[in-house]
Design a protein around this motif. Sequence first.
Motif, PDB file in Angstrom:
ATOM      1  N   MET A   1      -9.271   3.505  20.478  1.00 30.84           N
ATOM      2  CA  MET A   1      -9.161   4.645  21.261  1.00 30.84           C
ATOM      3  C   MET A   1      -7.944   4.800  22.012  1.00 30.84           C
ATOM      4  SD  MET A   1     -13.134   4.494  22.875  1.00 30.84           S
ATOM      5  CE  MET A   1     -12.804   5.645  24.152  1.00 30.84           C
ATOM      6  N   ARG A   2      -7.394   3.644  22.590  1.00 30.70           N
ATOM      7  CA  ARG A   2      -5.928   3.678  23.234  1.00 30.70           C
ATOM      8  C   ARG A   2      -4.897   3.973  22.218  1.00 30.70           C
ATOM      9  NH1 ARG A   2      -6.971  -1.773  25.887  1.00 30.70           N
ATOM     10  NH2 ARG A   2      -7.779  -1.173  28.171  1.00 30.70           N
ATOM     11  N   SER A   3      -4.794   3.527  21.130  1.00 26.80           N
ATOM     12  CA  SER A   3      -4.170   3.899  20.212  1.00 26.80           C
ATOM     13  C   SER A   3      -4.137   5.203  19.597  1.00 26.80           C
ATOM     14  CB  SER A   3      -4.052   2.942  18.827  1.00 26.80           C
ATOM     15  OG  SER A   3      -5.013   3.101  18.175  1.00 26.80           O
ATOM     16  N   ALA A   4      -5.227   5.776  19.498  1.00 26.06           N
ATOM     17  CA  ALA A   4      -5.312   7.201  18.991  1.00 26.06           C
ATOM     18  C   ALA A   4      -4.966   8.090  19.998  1.00 26.06           C
ATOM     19  CB  ALA A   4      -7.081   7.298  18.631  1.00 26.06           C
TER      20      ALA A   4
ATOM     21  N   VAL B   1      -2.380   9.057   6.301  1.00 22.09           N
ATOM     22  CA  VAL B   1      -1.340   7.991   6.820  1.00 22.09           C
ATOM     23  C   VAL B   1      -2.013   7.528   8.174  1.00 22.09           C
ATOM     24  CG1 VAL B   1       0.746   7.907   7.944  1.00 22.09           C
ATOM     25  CG2 VAL B   1       0.711   8.813   5.742  1.00 22.09           C
ATOM     26  N   ASN B   2      -2.318   8.307   9.106  1.00 22.73           N
ATOM     27  CA  ASN B   2      -2.783   7.915  10.162  1.00 22.73           C
ATOM     28  C   ASN B   2      -4.138   7.262  10.168  1.00 22.73           C
ATOM     29  OD1 ASN B   2      -1.058   8.625  12.552  1.00 22.73           O
ATOM     30  ND2 ASN B   2      -1.344  10.530  11.309  1.00 22.73           N
ATOM     31  N   VAL B   3      -5.191   7.288   9.181  1.00 26.94           N
ATOM     32  CA  VAL B   3      -6.507   6.780   8.958  1.00 26.94           C
ATOM     33  C   VAL B   3      -5.885   5.395   8.604  1.00 26.94           C
ATOM     34  CG1 VAL B   3      -8.560   6.837   7.717  1.00 26.94           C
ATOM     35  CG2 VAL B   3      -7.924   8.719   8.943  1.00 26.94           C
ATOM     36  N   MET B   4      -5.235   5.361   7.312  1.00 26.77           N
ATOM     37  CA  MET B   4      -4.772   4.249   6.790  1.00 26.77           C
ATOM     38  C   MET B   4      -4.434   3.231   7.727  1.00 26.77           C
ATOM     39  SD  MET B   4      -5.848   4.121   3.519  1.00 26.77           S
ATOM     40  CE  MET B   4      -4.908   2.778   2.846  1.00 26.77           C
ATOM     41  N   ARG B   5      -3.384   3.763   8.572  1.00 23.53           N
ATOM     42  CA  ARG B   5      -2.784   2.808   9.494  1.00 23.53           C
ATOM     43  C   ARG B   5      -3.530   2.256  10.615  1.00 23.53           C
ATOM     44  NH1 ARG B   5       3.242   3.560  11.185  1.00 23.53           N
ATOM     45  NH2 ARG B   5       2.741   1.318  11.898  1.00 23.53           N
ATOM     46  N   ARG B   6      -4.517   2.840  11.194  1.00 21.69           N
ATOM     47  CA  ARG B   6      -5.405   2.670  12.162  1.00 21.69           C
ATOM     48  C   ARG B   6      -6.595   1.771  11.792  1.00 21.69           C
ATOM     49  NH1 ARG B   6      -3.462   7.780  14.305  1.00 21.69           N
ATOM     50  NH2 ARG B   6      -2.378   7.159  16.215  1.00 21.69           N
ATOM     51  N   TYR B   7      -7.198   2.378  10.559  1.00 16.80           N
ATOM     52  CA  TYR B   7      -8.402   1.806  10.199  1.00 16.80           C
ATOM     53  C   TYR B   7      -8.511   0.532   9.090  1.00 16.80           C
ATOM     54  CZ  TYR B   7     -10.324   5.129  13.391  1.00 16.80           C
ATOM     55  OH  TYR B   7     -10.571   5.775  14.504  1.00 16.80           O
ATOM     56  N   TYR B   8      -7.352   0.956   8.382  1.00 15.57           N
ATOM     57  CA  TYR B   8      -7.128  -0.128   7.137  1.00 15.57           C
ATOM     58  C   TYR B   8      -5.835  -1.006   7.232  1.00 15.57           C
ATOM     59  CZ  TYR B   8     -10.707   2.976   5.097  1.00 15.57           C
ATOM     60  OH  TYR B   8     -11.810   3.665   4.756  1.00 15.57           O
ATOM     61  N   SER B   9      -5.131  -1.001   8.663  1.00 17.50           N
ATOM     62  CA  SER B   9      -4.094  -1.723   8.860  1.00 17.50           C
ATOM     63  C   SER B   9      -2.900  -1.520   7.449  1.00 17.50           C
ATOM     64  CB  SER B   9      -4.456  -3.189   9.004  1.00 17.50           C
ATOM     65  OG  SER B   9      -5.334  -3.397  10.176  1.00 17.50           O
ATOM     66  N   ALA B  10      -2.710  -0.553   7.137  1.00 18.29           N
ATOM     67  CA  ALA B  10      -1.860  -0.417   6.110  1.00 18.29           C
ATOM     68  C   ALA B  10      -0.406  -0.116   6.724  1.00 18.29           C
ATOM     69  CB  ALA B  10      -1.920   0.820   5.435  1.00 18.29           C
ATOM     70  N   SER B  11       0.788  -0.847   6.060  1.00 11.87           N
ATOM     71  CA  SER B  11       2.068  -0.808   6.751  1.00 11.87           C
ATOM     72  C   SER B  11       2.769   0.438   6.287  1.00 11.87           C
ATOM     73  CB  SER B  11       2.655  -2.099   6.233  1.00 11.87           C
ATOM     74  OG  SER B  11       2.895  -1.724   4.703  1.00 11.87           O
ATOM     75  N   THR B  12       3.807   0.797   6.868  1.00  6.50           N
ATOM     76  CA  THR B  12       4.449   1.978   6.399  1.00  6.50           C
ATOM     77  C   THR B  12       5.071   1.767   5.042  1.00  6.50           C
ATOM     78  OG1 THR B  12       6.659   1.136   7.203  1.00  6.50           O
ATOM     79  CG2 THR B  12       5.450   2.675   8.685  1.00  6.50           C
TER      80      THR B  12
ATOM     81  N   SER C   1       2.955   9.404  11.648  1.00  2.31           N
ATOM     82  CA  SER C   1       2.402   8.519  12.768  1.00  2.31           C
ATOM     83  C   SER C   1       2.630   8.967  14.255  1.00  2.31           C
ATOM     84  CB  SER C   1       3.114   7.108  12.601  1.00  2.31           C
ATOM     85  OG  SER C   1       2.534   6.463  11.309  1.00  2.31           O
ATOM     86  N   LYS C   2       3.997   9.443  14.270  1.00  4.96           N
ATOM     87  CA  LYS C   2       4.414  10.108  15.635  1.00  4.96           C
ATOM     88  C   LYS C   2       3.804  11.231  15.790  1.00  4.96           C
ATOM     89  CE  LYS C   2       8.397   7.130  16.169  1.00  4.96           C
ATOM     90  NZ  LYS C   2       9.965   7.021  16.372  1.00  4.96           N
ATOM     91  N   ASP C   3       3.615  12.140  14.747  1.00  7.13           N
ATOM     92  CA  ASP C   3       3.329  13.399  14.913  1.00  7.13           C
ATOM     93  C   ASP C   3       1.844  13.720  15.155  1.00  7.13           C
ATOM     94  OD1 ASP C   3       4.283  16.143  14.725  1.00  7.13           O
ATOM     95  OD2 ASP C   3       3.731  16.492  12.769  1.00  7.13           O
TER      96      ASP C   3
ATOM     97  N   ASP D   1     -10.799  13.804  11.828  1.00  6.77           N
ATOM     98  CA  ASP D   1     -12.188  13.338  12.111  1.00  6.77           C
ATOM     99  C   ASP D   1     -13.140  13.027  11.170  1.00  6.77           C
ATOM    100  OD1 ASP D   1     -11.390  13.482  14.630  1.00  6.77           O
ATOM    101  OD2 ASP D   1     -12.471  15.674  15.140  1.00  6.77           O
ATOM    102  N   LYS D   2     -13.383  13.629   9.966  1.00  7.39           N
ATOM    103  CA  LYS D   2     -13.989  13.272   8.696  1.00  7.39           C
ATOM    104  C   LYS D   2     -13.609  12.218   8.055  1.00  7.39           C
ATOM    105  CE  LYS D   2     -15.684  17.906   7.743  1.00  7.39           C
ATOM    106  NZ  LYS D   2     -16.015  19.172   6.839  1.00  7.39           N
ATOM    107  N   MET D   3     -12.586  11.989   8.151  1.00  2.96           N
ATOM    108  CA  MET D   3     -11.783  10.775   7.552  1.00  2.96           C
ATOM    109  C   MET D   3     -12.006   9.525   8.330  1.00  2.96           C
ATOM    110  SD  MET D   3      -8.381  11.447   5.821  1.00  2.96           S
ATOM    111  CE  MET D   3      -8.029  12.503   4.331  1.00  2.96           C
ATOM    112  N   VAL D   4     -12.103   9.685   9.788  1.00  5.92           N
ATOM    113  CA  VAL D   4     -12.354   8.351  10.456  1.00  5.92           C
ATOM    114  C   VAL D   4     -13.981   8.038  10.497  1.00  5.92           C
ATOM    115  CG1 VAL D   4     -12.708   7.790  13.228  1.00  5.92           C
ATOM    116  CG2 VAL D   4     -10.589   9.032  12.187  1.00  5.92           C
ATOM    117  N   ARG D   5     -14.792   9.254  10.426  1.00  5.28           N
ATOM    118  CA  ARG D   5     -16.448   8.843  10.427  1.00  5.28           C
ATOM    119  C   ARG D   5     -16.498   7.968   9.103  1.00  5.28           C
ATOM    120  NH1 ARG D   5     -16.547  13.738  12.887  1.00  5.28           N
ATOM    121  NH2 ARG D   5     -16.847  14.936  10.946  1.00  5.28           N
ATOM    122  N   PHE D   6     -15.740   8.643   7.861  1.00  5.28           N
ATOM    123  CA  PHE D   6     -15.799   7.693   6.529  1.00  5.28           C
ATOM    124  C   PHE D   6     -15.314   6.448   6.726  1.00  5.28           C
ATOM    125  CE2 PHE D   6     -13.968   6.526   2.525  1.00  5.28           C
ATOM    126  CZ  PHE D   6     -15.046   6.857   1.674  1.00  5.28           C
TER     127      PHE D   6
END
Length: 121
Positions: free
Chosen positions: A110-113, A41-52, A70-72, A88-93
């Motif tokens: 970085m700010r959002s993470a 969820v968090n990788v998709m939201r931050r790096y792929y701009s996926a909606s809820t 997202s909040k957790d 971290d592995k998913m972010v690197r991918f």
Amino acid sequence: MQTKENDFKELIALAKEVTGIDVRYSRSRKKEYVQIKCAIVNVMRRYYSASTVQLARLLDLHHTTIVHHSKDHSSRYRFEPDYAELYDKMVRFAMSKSETISTEKMIQLMRSALSVPDEIL
């Protein structure tokens, strides 16, 4: 939407490769399953701009569960080493697949993470 589905499938495959768990059709609330879904969820939201709503459909979850994941994220990242390693592995991918990111975009990510106010970075 098709590209988001492909990105989602790639993250599911990566999670399965790393953990040995396929969460796509699982309704389990075991910690390992929840960690994987939260990371996706968090990788998709931050790096792929996926909606809820998109993520809820892809993971077959209620959209409020996506908001909760997202909040957790910050808490899980700090206190659950297995989660942090998978994330971290998913972010690197995700980063390896993306185009070159501008400095401004990197600072924004970085700010959002880190949930850091704008005036600090």
